[in-house]
Design a protein around this motif. Sequence first.
Motif, PDB file in Angstrom:
ATOM      1  N   THR A  33       0.749  -1.263   0.124  1.00 54.81           N
ATOM      2  CA  THR A  33       0.121  -0.018   0.166  1.00 54.81           C
ATOM      3  C   THR A  33       0.925   1.194   0.006  1.00 54.81           C
ATOM      4  OG1 THR A  33      -1.733   1.180   1.165  1.00 54.81           O
ATOM      5  CG2 THR A  33      -0.265   0.046   2.655  1.00 54.81           C
ATOM      6  N   TYR A  34       0.322   2.346   0.286  1.00 51.85           N
ATOM      7  CA  TYR A  34       1.093   3.793   0.131  1.00 51.85           C
ATOM      8  C   TYR A  34       1.373   4.019   1.549  1.00 51.85           C
ATOM      9  CZ  TYR A  34      -3.824   5.321   0.152  1.00 51.85           C
ATOM     10  OH  TYR A  34      -5.041   5.416   0.520  1.00 51.85           O
ATOM     11  N   LEU A  71       2.263   0.369  -8.392  1.00 50.57           N
ATOM     12  CA  LEU A  71       2.179  -0.297  -9.550  1.00 50.57           C
ATOM     13  C   LEU A  71       3.508  -0.339 -10.250  1.00 50.57           C
ATOM     14  CD1 LEU A  71       0.690  -1.510 -11.914  1.00 50.57           C
ATOM     15  CD2 LEU A  71       0.130   0.772 -12.949  1.00 50.57           C
ATOM     16  N   ASN A  72       4.521   0.638 -10.043  1.00 52.74           N
ATOM     17  CA  ASN A  72       5.808   0.576 -10.523  1.00 52.74           C
ATOM     18  C   ASN A  72       6.662  -0.575  -9.913  1.00 52.74           C
ATOM     19  OD1 ASN A  72       5.090   2.879 -12.316  1.00 52.74           O
ATOM     20  ND2 ASN A  72       6.012   4.249 -10.927  1.00 52.74           N
ATOM     21  N   ARG A  73       6.269  -0.606  -8.353  1.00 50.98           N
ATOM     22  CA  ARG A  73       7.004  -1.662  -7.895  1.00 50.98           C
ATOM     23  C   ARG A  73       6.651  -3.019  -8.211  1.00 50.98           C
ATOM     24  NH1 ARG A  73       8.716  -2.141  -1.241  1.00 50.98           N
ATOM     25  NH2 ARG A  73       9.064  -4.399  -1.354  1.00 50.98           N
ATOM     26  N   ILE A  85      -1.877  -8.662  -1.554  1.00 52.27           N
ATOM     27  CA  ILE A  85      -2.857  -7.922  -2.284  1.00 52.27           C
ATOM     28  C   ILE A  85      -2.261  -6.440  -2.336  1.00 52.27           C
ATOM     29  CG2 ILE A  85      -4.712  -6.322  -0.975  1.00 52.27           C
ATOM     30  CD1 ILE A  85      -6.031  -8.815   0.087  1.00 52.27           C
ATOM     31  N   VAL A  86      -2.568  -5.844  -3.311  1.00 52.98           N
ATOM     32  CA  VAL A  86      -2.104  -4.293  -3.635  1.00 52.98           C
ATOM     33  C   VAL A  86      -3.255  -3.379  -3.490  1.00 52.98           C
ATOM     34  CG1 VAL A  86      -1.288  -2.890  -5.253  1.00 52.98           C
ATOM     35  CG2 VAL A  86      -0.385  -5.326  -5.167  1.00 52.98           C
ATOM     36  N   LEU A  87      -3.083  -2.791  -2.397  1.00 52.94           N
ATOM     37  CA  LEU A  87      -4.183  -1.826  -1.965  1.00 52.94           C
ATOM     38  C   LEU A  87      -3.686  -0.294  -1.946  1.00 52.94           C
ATOM     39  CD1 LEU A  87      -6.273  -2.194   1.304  1.00 52.94           C
ATOM     40  CD2 LEU A  87      -5.234   0.014   0.811  1.00 52.94           C
ATOM     41  N   GLY A  88      -4.382   0.494  -2.766  1.00 56.94           N
ATOM     42  CA  GLY A  88      -4.255   1.905  -3.186  1.00 56.94           C
ATOM     43  C   GLY A  88      -3.905   2.335  -4.543  1.00 56.94           C
ATOM     44  N   LEU A  89      -4.118   1.411  -5.419  1.00 58.06           N
ATOM     45  CA  LEU A  89      -4.070   1.844  -6.883  1.00 58.06           C
ATOM     46  C   LEU A  89      -5.379   2.404  -7.037  1.00 58.06           C
ATOM     47  CD1 LEU A  89      -3.141  -1.273  -8.658  1.00 58.06           C
ATOM     48  CD2 LEU A  89      -1.818   0.486  -8.097  1.00 58.06           C
ATOM     49  N   ASP A  90      -5.894   3.497  -8.102  1.00 58.04           N
ATOM     50  CA  ASP A  90      -7.086   3.811  -8.212  1.00 58.04           C
ATOM     51  C   ASP A  90      -7.454   3.567  -9.836  1.00 58.04           C
ATOM     52  OD1 ASP A  90      -5.944   5.726 -10.080  1.00 58.04           O
ATOM     53  OD2 ASP A  90      -5.928   7.263  -8.653  1.00 58.04           O
ATOM     54  N   THR A  91      -8.841   3.942 -10.057  1.00 57.38           N
ATOM     55  CA  THR A  91      -9.161   3.670 -11.341  1.00 57.38           C
ATOM     56  C   THR A  91      -8.457   4.371 -12.616  1.00 57.38           C
ATOM     57  OG1 THR A  91     -10.625   5.693 -11.204  1.00 57.38           O
ATOM     58  CG2 THR A  91     -11.505   3.639 -10.486  1.00 57.38           C
ATOM     59  N   ASN A  92      -7.693   5.092 -12.451  1.00 57.91           N
ATOM     60  CA  ASN A  92      -6.622   5.794 -13.530  1.00 57.91           C
ATOM     61  C   ASN A  92      -5.361   4.660 -13.932  1.00 57.91           C
ATOM     62  OD1 ASN A  92      -8.243   8.321 -13.967  1.00 57.91           O
ATOM     63  ND2 ASN A  92      -7.006   8.995 -11.981  1.00 57.91           N
ATOM     64  N   GLY A 255      -6.804  -4.951  -4.983  1.00 53.17           N
ATOM     65  CA  GLY A 255      -6.962  -6.162  -5.866  1.00 53.17           C
ATOM     66  C   GLY A 255      -5.730  -7.570  -5.334  1.00 53.17           C
ATOM     67  N   ILE A 256      -6.259  -8.801  -5.567  1.00 50.88           N
ATOM     68  CA  ILE A 256      -5.576  -9.615  -5.341  1.00 50.88           C
ATOM     69  C   ILE A 256      -4.349 -10.136  -6.262  1.00 50.88           C
ATOM     70  CG2 ILE A 256      -5.418 -12.196  -4.719  1.00 50.88           C
ATOM     71  CD1 ILE A 256      -8.509 -11.935  -3.627  1.00 50.88           C
ATOM     72  N   THR A 257      -3.125 -10.354  -6.033  1.00 43.42           N
ATOM     73  CA  THR A 257      -2.302 -10.779  -7.051  1.00 43.42           C
ATOM     74  C   THR A 257      -2.412 -12.172  -7.315  1.00 43.42           C
ATOM     75  OG1 THR A 257      -0.430 -11.455  -5.532  1.00 43.42           O
ATOM     76  CG2 THR A 257      -0.914  -9.011  -5.983  1.00 43.42           C
ATOM     77  N   THR A 258      -1.810 -12.684  -8.403  1.00 44.61           N
ATOM     78  CA  THR A 258      -1.794 -14.021  -8.849  1.00 44.61           C
ATOM     79  C   THR A 258      -1.008 -14.807  -7.792  1.00 44.61           C
ATOM     80  OG1 THR A 258       0.166 -13.665 -10.323  1.00 44.61           O
ATOM     81  CG2 THR A 258      -1.900 -13.634 -11.546  1.00 44.61           C
ATOM     82  N   LYS A 259      -0.068 -14.458  -7.129  1.00 42.55           N
ATOM     83  CA  LYS A 259       0.423 -15.164  -5.812  1.00 42.55           C
ATOM     84  C   LYS A 259      -0.352 -15.038  -4.827  1.00 42.55           C
ATOM     85  CE  LYS A 259       3.811 -14.507  -2.166  1.00 42.55           C
ATOM     86  NZ  LYS A 259       2.849 -14.100  -1.074  1.00 42.55           N
ATOM     87  N   GLY A 260      -1.118 -14.024  -4.660  1.00 39.89           N
ATOM     88  CA  GLY A 260      -2.018 -13.834  -3.307  1.00 39.89           C
ATOM     89  C   GLY A 260      -3.292 -14.694  -3.625  1.00 39.89           C
TER      90      GLY A 260
END
Length: 336
Positions: A33-34, A71-73, A85-92, A255-260
């Motif tokens: 997250t951020y 997302l860059n990471r 889980i990646v938490l903190g992206l947005d719709t952009n 979102g849930i990663t493929t690993k997650g």
Amino acid sequence: MRMTSTGTIAALAASLSIFPALAQENGTLTVYTYESFTAEWGPGPQIEKAFEAECDCDVTFVSVADGVALLNRLKLEGGETKADIVLGLDTNLTVDAKATGLFSPHGIDGSTVEVPGGWTDEVFLPFDYGYFAVVYDTQALDTPPASLKELVEGDASQKIVIQDPRTSTPGLGLLLWVKAVYGDDSAAAWAKLKDRVLTVTPGWSEAYGLFTAGETPMVLSYTTSPAYHMIAEDTERYQAASFEEGHYMQVEVAGITTKGAANPLSARFMAFMTGPGFQDAIPEANWMYPAGPVSEPLNPAFDKLVQPTTTLILSPETVAQNRKAWVDEWLSAMSN
């Protein structure tokens, strides 16, 4: 904001039936997250405590400066990422995120999710939303800009701190806000605005810190930011300027990663995210609007906030198709 949590309970029951040994697993869930989310004053500590009490597991937060940096990471780590889980992206960013192939469908009943315009997405679920705004110090600025045009063309001695669209979702939000208002004239608008920009920070936390330290009378933030000062500091010194063209909306997602996807705790956390155990921490810790049911009505301070007359938002597909070109345009204008 208040809704029944029946859908969340049903989704949780379904996830438990799929993974009957979950309660005995005592596993670990890694959430990227951020930084402001995991800060001592952010929602992360509250949410971590609440979910760990429910799952008898260990939640590990890993934070970076801001949403675009997430997302860059993830792109850099690829299939080697430790994120469940990646938490903190947005719709952009959701179209670009899906294109990495690193996310799996969440499989969660999102019937309790509520954001302006509705929500349907098999991969990402929202956890909050808000509107970008220029927040100003009433003790340093008597008359704030009343429009994006006034911000762009105003007194260059009255500075603003903004965030970098290459690393920050608010920075990207301002980029899209300018594009939504100015269209093909955006480069010229940035060329004018750059004289008012004190500095460009990698993320929101650094920018807001400079603002509250008195280094600048304005900062790019959210219409909800003044609620923090009213509730936590009992002051109305810091306010959001209402722009006549409207305000750009942000919907933050997880979102849930493929690993997650192989970790049963991932689905359980996503279901938890859509209910009060998570959502109660959003209004007065992340200082955004909740995207699901909360236990109590929002503090009356939220009724005092700027309510955008027009909501501006570009489709995720439009952003994905043009983001690189628009960032390059921004870089060129800001560096000349």
